[in-house]
Design an enzyme around this catalytic site. Structure first.
Site, PDB file in Angstrom:
ATOM      1  N   SER A  68       0.797  -1.217   0.000  1.00  0.00           N
ATOM      2  CA  SER A  68       0.000   0.000   0.000  1.00  0.00           C
ATOM      3  C   SER A  68       0.838   1.279   0.000  1.00  0.00           C
ATOM      4  O   SER A  68       1.572   1.551  -0.935  1.00  0.00           O
ATOM      5  CB  SER A  68      -0.943  -0.045   1.206  1.00  0.00           C
ATOM      6  OG  SER A  68      -1.854   1.003   1.201  1.00  0.00           O
ATOM      7  N   ASP A 288      -6.102   2.359  -2.654  1.00  0.00           N
ATOM      8  CA  ASP A 288      -7.271   2.182  -1.793  1.00  0.00           C
ATOM      9  C   ASP A 288      -7.471   3.369  -0.838  1.00  0.00           C
ATOM     10  O   ASP A 288      -8.403   3.381  -0.050  1.00  0.00           O
ATOM     11  CB  ASP A 288      -7.222   0.854  -1.015  1.00  0.00           C
ATOM     12  CG  ASP A 288      -6.097   0.780   0.017  1.00  0.00           C
ATOM     13  OD1 ASP A 288      -5.272   1.717   0.084  1.00  0.00           O
ATOM     14  OD2 ASP A 288      -6.054  -0.232   0.741  1.00  0.00           O
ATOM     15  N   ALA A 379      -9.436   9.027   8.574  1.00  0.00           N
ATOM     16  CA  ALA A 379      -8.895  10.335   8.195  1.00  0.00           C
ATOM     17  C   ALA A 379      -7.840  10.204   7.112  1.00  0.00           C
ATOM     18  O   ALA A 379      -7.641  11.112   6.298  1.00  0.00           O
ATOM     19  CB  ALA A 379      -8.308  11.025   9.418  1.00  0.00           C
ATOM     20  N   PRO A 504       0.042   2.007  19.096  1.00  0.00           N
ATOM     21  CA  PRO A 504       1.039   1.340  18.264  1.00  0.00           C
ATOM     22  C   PRO A 504       0.521   1.196  16.844  1.00  0.00           C
ATOM     23  O   PRO A 504      -0.662   0.924  16.635  1.00  0.00           O
ATOM     24  CB  PRO A 504       1.202  -0.027  18.942  1.00  0.00           C
ATOM     25  CG  PRO A 504      -0.102  -0.268  19.627  1.00  0.00           C
ATOM     26  CD  PRO A 504      -0.602   1.084  20.050  1.00  0.00           C
ATOM     27  N   SER A 505       1.380   1.371  15.874  1.00  0.00           N
ATOM     28  CA  SER A 505       0.986   1.208  14.476  1.00  0.00           C
ATOM     29  C   SER A 505       0.658  -0.256  14.193  1.00  0.00           C
ATOM     30  O   SER A 505       1.275  -1.164  14.746  1.00  0.00           O
ATOM     31  CB  SER A 505       2.124   1.656  13.559  1.00  0.00           C
ATOM     32  OG  SER A 505       1.863   1.278  12.218  1.00  0.00           O
ATOM     33  N   GLY A 506      -0.305  -0.466  13.314  1.00  0.00           N
ATOM     34  CA  GLY A 506      -0.628  -1.828  12.899  1.00  0.00           C
ATOM     35  C   GLY A 506       0.155  -2.257  11.678  1.00  0.00           C
ATOM     36  O   GLY A 506       0.118  -3.424  11.286  1.00  0.00           O
ATOM     37  N   THR A 507       0.876  -1.313  11.048  1.00  0.00           N
ATOM     38  CA  THR A 507       1.567  -1.628   9.790  1.00  0.00           C
ATOM     39  C   THR A 507       3.059  -1.332   9.808  1.00  0.00           C
ATOM     40  O   THR A 507       3.770  -1.747   8.913  1.00  0.00           O
ATOM     41  CB  THR A 507       0.940  -0.827   8.627  1.00  0.00           C
ATOM     42  OG1 THR A 507       1.008   0.570   8.935  1.00  0.00           O
ATOM     43  CG2 THR A 507      -0.515  -1.218   8.419  1.00  0.00           C
TER      44      THR A 507
END
Length: 550
Positions: A68, A288, A379, A504-507
């Protein structure tokens, strides 16, 4: 009873050994990390995709190889369930277990145990459709994935290089083909035809707007936007920029939706391409996410993000439902995350129900399904509109009593065709925005004036271990590390209209700090004070400390 060909699985698995000392995790966006570490993961995803299909009586499962908005060296992979939705959460855990088996023998043990406990009938067919974005690491990873399909005896359909939303569309279209729920022709051409035809009906008779500049992030959205452009050119002229899909290092580099949202400024490559007042938008690397913007007469940059899109679209749908005479018969709601600007939440809550959920598409999507018409946008520009089976039946059987009701109803039915309801889709959402702007006779200026964003700032903090950060209340409150939330609250109270949260970031291997306040300097200062606090409390490389407040 059919069985797994253990020797074939062993032979192919040995070609794709798991790297030592790396733990993989199936997260919000599937697996995502450096592309050169993912070979074994892709092989095993091929197997689990085949097993998922067998478990679901041969329904087609989707697999997308993409990272992405991440930098070009990264890559990733995610699985898509039969209706084009995200993989069932229990299977995320299984995918993680598969990916972390240390050796081929360990993997064979895990595989055998899983087939038995999940009661998978191996005699069932397995069908998988897969695609990839434009990353250089894509072809090799797809090859490893295809070995996984071969190992489990799954039938694969290669959709080639295409956008993530098109892959989701294909999955639902294949699985609903020939049924009353048929979603569309199961091809890329079918996707473009569905969107463009609905768009042309919705803007028929409306004034043609000035050209729209599209920043394609030098990604897979570029060829897709080019195909779409040829189909809608009589109603909407698209000017494509950042279309270099083969230039090394160009993907998402100082361009794209994530750059615009994070930097809150125009991609440098568009500086001379956008006239005052002209609309522009950015896609991300797999198309996306969508971010709109314009430059005012004074040369100032204005960002129209996912919150602004949600406000524009939700208000338009509420208006159409009311005009169609369906007010009270269809419940409409908006789903946001903690990242939504406080001003957008206030604007929307005055018009319809608003729900806040944890960050991540699956949380928004599931919450939106509880409404007859559910609008969800993060957002960051990822979002869509879901029409429930009840609402679809209502719209197709309802008998309007006036010409105005009939027109509004027709618009709603065409919107169902225009919107990609399987997942956030930058190109579909772009056409949706253009429809609303055409109907309201809005430029970017009028759209922007629906409400004034509270100044905000998003900061990434590199910490020693992001897994120690645990949250509650839709990720708006930290519960771990202990005591950190109280210190954050004490800082926030010093700022007018202050709001901040840490998650925390998920990616990515970082922690994200969001802050907003009534004044821009205060929002910036609050964000970096919280970032500095988080860094100091949890440790890390001094070179990585947020720099504004060293």
């Amino acid at each position: 009873m059919a069985t797994i060909d253990v020797e074939e699985v062993r032979r192919l698995s040995d070609l794709h050994p798991k790297p030592a000392l790396i733990r993989f995790q199936y997260g919000t966006a599937g697996f995502r990390t450096l592309g050169n570490t993912l070979d074994s993961v892709l092989f095993r995803v091929g197997i689990i995709a085949g097993l998922r299909s067998k478990k679901l009586d041969g329904k087609t499962i989707g697999v997308m190889v993409t990272a992405s908005h991440n930098p070009e060296p990264d890559n990733g992979v995610k699985l898509v369930d039969p209706r084009g939705e995200m993989l069932e959460s229990s299977w995320e855990t299984h995918a993680t277990t598969f990916s972390n088996a240390a050796t081929t023998e360990d993997f064979l043990f895990v595989l055998d145990a899983f087939v038995k406990t999940a009661k998978i009938d191996l005699s069932k067919p397995a069908r998988v459709v897969y695609a990839r974005d434009t990353r250089p690491s894509g072809p090799a990873l797809v090859s490893a994935f295809e070995d996984g399909l071969k190992a489990i005896g799954a039938e694969g359909r290669d959709a080639g290089v295409t956008t993530t939303p098109i892959l989701h569309y294909l999955v639902r279209s294949i699985n609903t083909k020939g049924t009353k729920d048929a979603y569309g022709e199961d091809s890329e051409q079918g996707y473009f035809a569905k969107l463009s035809e609905a768009f042309k009906k919705l803007v028929a008779g409306r004034a043609t707007p000035p050209p729209l500049v599209i920043d394609c992030a030098n990604g897979v959205g570029a060829p897709a936007a080019a195909k779409l452009s040829g189909l809608v050119k009589e109603n909407l002229l698209l000017v494509l920029e950042n279309t270099s899909t083969t230039t090394p290092g160009a993907l998402n580099n100082s361009c794209g939706a994530d750059y615009v949202k994070t930097a809150q400024k125009l991609p440098p490559s568009l500086a001379s391409k956008l006239n005052a007042g002209q609309r522009g938008c950015s896609l991300d690397g797999d198309a996306d996410r969508l971010m709109y913007f314009y430059i005012d007469e004074g040369g100032k940059f204005h960002m129209l993000d996912g919150d602004k899109i949600a406000a524009l679209v939700a208000a338009f749908i509420v208006e159409l439902v009311k005009t169609a005479g369906l007010e009270g018969q269809l419940n409409i709601g908006v789903v946001q995350t903690a990242y939504a600007n406080g001003a957008s939440t206030k604007y929307l809550a005055e018009r319809l129900p608003v729900k806040c959920v944890p960050t991540g598409v699956k949380h928004l999507h599931h919450a939106a399904e509880h409404y007859d018409i559910g609008v969800y946008f993060e957002a960051n520009g990822h979002g869509t509109v879901l029409f429930s089976p009840t609402s679809q039946d209502k719209l197709t059987t309802y008998e309007p009593s006036t010409p105005a009701q009939s027109t509004a109803l027709t618009h709603l039915i065409n919107l169902m065709q225009l919107i990609n309801q399987t997942v956030g889709d930058a190109l579909s959402d772009m056409l949706l925005v253009e429809v609303v702007l055409a109907h309201k006779s809005y430029s970017g200026v009028e759209w922007d004036s629906l409400y004034a964003d509270l100044p905000n700032r998003l900061v990434k903090v590199v910490v020693a271990d992001r897994t120690i950060f645990k949250t509650q209340d839709a990720e708006r409150q930290l519960v771990s590390p202990p005591g950190l939330q109280k210190k954050i609250d004490e800082i926030v109270q010093r700022y007018d209209g202050g709001r901040s949260f840490v998650r925390p970031s998920g990616t990515e291997d970082v922690v994200r700090v969001y802050a907003e306040s009534i004044f821009r300097p205060q929002a910036d200062e609050l964000a970096f004070r919280i970032a500095g606090l988080v860094y100091d409390e949890t440790g890390g490389d001094p070179a990585q400390r947020p720099k504004e407040f060293m």
